[in-house]
Design a protein around this motif. Structure first.
Motif: not given
Length: 189
Positions: A28, A112, A124, A130-131, A133-135, A137-138, A141
């Motif tokens: 990944s 992310g 960061s 990490p999850a 950071a992903g939220l 990021r979305e 965006e």
């Protein structure tokens, strides 16, 4: 030890990056490294087909310290005991290591990332969540405007003018904001 991190963006084009681990997690990481132009070497006793399908140089064996020779950055995506060995060896060579989902053995965290029309944002949580950071990021965006290309055009023109007129840095942002706002003058809100 401080929990604060120093955000940075690495230019990895034509630079050797070592990925230790051959599973789906290691796989990944390869797309972003490839997009950055990195010269990728993967070391792992077993390698998934997704890694074999890339242009990475692959060594199917255990990690050895000499794998770090000539490396600029390391991604350790192996079991914690292997990540620890990689981290220790890299630390002695002053190399940063992203130990995936293993913050105890990491000296660098991959955040992310949002990429949109020439803008790159990285988020960061210092390896803690990490999850989350992903939220984030979305959300970021979605919040970025779809006409960032026009913003760049305005910024490019303004920067040339600032340099020609020797405008100090602290006066540039208000000027740029006004120029970007002019893009929307007369549009219904």
């Amino acid at each position: 030890m401080s929990t604060e991190v120093f955000p940075t963006f690495l230019k990895l084009a034509h630079r050797r990056v070592l990925v230790v681990g051959g599973g789906p997690v290691a796989a990944s990481k390869l797309a972003a490294l490839t997009a950055a132009g990195a010269d990728i070497t993967v070391v792992s006793p077993r390698v998934v087909p997704e890694i074999r399908a890339t242009s990475a140089t692959i060594y199917e064996r255990e990690f050895v310290e000499s794998d770090l020779d000539g490396v600029w950055f390391v991604v350790a995506a192996a079991p914690p005991e292997v990540n620890r060995r990689v981290s220790t060896a890299a630390e002695a060579r002053h190399l940063f290591v992203n130990a995936v989902d293993d913050p105890a053995h990491a000296s660098a965290y991959l955040g992310g990332v949002v990429r949109k029309q020439g803008v790159t944002l990285a988020i960061s949580t210092g390896g803690r969540a990490p999850a989350l950071a992903g939220l984030l990021r979305e959300g970021l965006e979605a919040a970025l405007p779809d006409d960032l290309g026009e913003w760049f055009d305005v910024a490019d023109r303004a920067r040339k003018e600032w340099k020609a007129r020797e405008i100090p840095m602290h006066k540039r942002r208000p000027s740029l904001l006004a120029a970007i706002n002019d893009l929307y003058e007369g549009l219904a809100v």
